[in-house]
Design a protein around this motif. Structure first.
Motif, PDB file in Angstrom:
ATOM      1  N   ARG A   1      76.417  63.883 -19.475  1.00 31.74           N
ATOM      2  CA  ARG A   1      75.238  63.835 -18.424  1.00 31.74           C
ATOM      3  C   ARG A   1      75.843  63.180 -16.936  1.00 31.74           C
ATOM      4  N   PRO A   2      75.473  64.258 -15.964  1.00 31.22           N
ATOM      5  CA  PRO A   2      75.711  63.929 -14.546  1.00 31.22           C
ATOM      6  C   PRO A   2      75.548  62.498 -14.437  1.00 31.22           C
ATOM      7  N   SER A   3      74.335  61.867 -14.715  1.00 31.68           N
ATOM      8  CA  SER A   3      73.880  60.419 -14.505  1.00 31.68           C
ATOM      9  C   SER A   3      74.952  59.331 -14.924  1.00 31.68           C
ATOM     10  N   TRP A   4      75.779  60.112 -16.023  1.00 35.28           N
ATOM     11  CA  TRP A   4      76.637  58.797 -16.704  1.00 35.28           C
ATOM     12  C   TRP A   4      78.052  59.261 -16.325  1.00 35.28           C
ATOM     13  N   LEU A   5      78.289  60.502 -15.929  1.00 30.08           N
ATOM     14  CA  LEU A   5      79.690  60.830 -15.610  1.00 30.08           C
ATOM     15  C   LEU A   5      80.477  60.199 -14.615  1.00 30.08           C
ATOM     16  N   THR A   6      79.978  60.056 -13.357  1.00 30.97           N
ATOM     17  CA  THR A   6      80.656  59.191 -12.495  1.00 30.97           C
ATOM     18  C   THR A   6      80.784  57.655 -12.695  1.00 30.97           C
ATOM     19  N   LYS A   7      79.600  57.096 -13.240  1.00 31.68           N
ATOM     20  CA  LYS A   7      79.675  55.980 -13.914  1.00 31.68           C
ATOM     21  C   LYS A   7      80.824  55.526 -14.585  1.00 31.68           C
TER      22      LYS A   7
END
Length: 283
Positions: free
Chosen positions: A113-119
């Motif tokens: 999920r994009p909301s988790w990817l960078t994190k």
């Protein structure tokens, strides 16, 4: 430290250190202008990494001028800053993929999920950064062979975390890219968003850091008297040159060009919050 082991197994080159200090200074200055001009604050870690490279090669020049009676401080500064700078480059590169996915509304094509990817990836990068910094600190204050070995092992661990993280990141990027190319959504965006070009840039930048990190792993596994650390050209071929290419690559293909102002303003807040949560605010 100087009494424990020889700082350099060769006389460092003054001309090479000056040349790379100047080139990193020019590239970093351009990045600074690009960040402020485009308000692309998510790329701030990359600029800091460039500053680390610049200061690192200035310190290396100072060491070269001191040959063969090297002082500890310039050696420690160049060793530590050149070691951790790529972690800061990586932090900004990780953010690019998340922004591309959100820009294309391609969340359904991403394995994470994009909301988790960078994190997830920036958190791994912070762990790698702290391990390398900590290991470098242990080496800088080492008074015994045992302490030196501990510091060396911590650095190797941090580099391995970086290699694994980048390998997974590239895998996730390739999966998303292939799914997007096979998706009808691709035909809707390819005409006005050069996202595929920036995916290629992302791959190249990631590969440069991955190769450099693999080199550093082998270098530290061999130890201070190993073949790689005893030959200065390896530093400039597999570290300095690769990281300079990475800096220039993102000068030419700056990711801010990929984003509209409306998207950028929304995502800058999210990226800054994420960096604060993962600990870069205390760097």
């Amino acid at each position: 430290m100087a009494g424990t082991y020889k700082l350099y197994e060769y006389d460092p080159s003054t001309s090479a250190a000056v040349a790379f200090a100047v080139m990193f200074a020019l590239s970093t200055a351009m990045h600074l202008v690009q960040v402020f001009r485009n308000k692309s604050w998510f790329f701030t870690p990359f600029v800091i990494g460039g500053c680390f490279e610049l200061v690192g090669y200035v310190a290396r020049y100072i060491s070269a001028k001191q040959s063969p009676n090297w002082e500890t401080m310039p050696y420690v500064i160049q060793e530590l800053l050149l070691l951790v700078a790529p972690s800061l480059f990586a932090a900004s590169i990780y953010m690019i993929l998340g922004r591309v996915i959100r820009l294309l509304n391609g969340a359904s094509n991403s394995p994470i999920r994009p909301s988790w990817l960078t994190k997830i990836f920036v958190t791994g990068d912070v762990v790698s950064f702290l391990m390398q910094s900590g290991g470098g600190g242990i080496l800088a204050t080492a008074k015994s062979e045992s302490s030196m070995k501990t510091g060396n092992n911590v650095i190797i661990g941090g580099l391995i975390v970086q290699v694994i993280s980048f390998s997974i990141f590239i895998t996730v990027s390739v999966i998303f890219h292939r799914r997007m190319l096979a998706s009808p959504m691709h035909m809707e965006v390819k005409s006005h968003i050069p996202w595929s070009r920036y995916m290629a840039v992302l791959y190249i930048g990631s590969a440069l850091i991955l190769i450099r990190s693999a080199y550093r792993v082998v270098e530290y596994v061999q130890g201070s008297t190993g073949y790689l650390q005893s030959k200065e050209p390896f530093v400039y071929i597999f570290d300095a040159s690769l990281m300079l290419l990475c800096c220039i690559l993102f000068n030419v293909f700056h990711p801010s060009k990929l984003l509209s102002k409306s998207i950028q303003n929304h995502e800058e807040r999210e990226d800054l919050e994420m960096m604060n949560d993962t600990g870069y605010r205390n760097m």
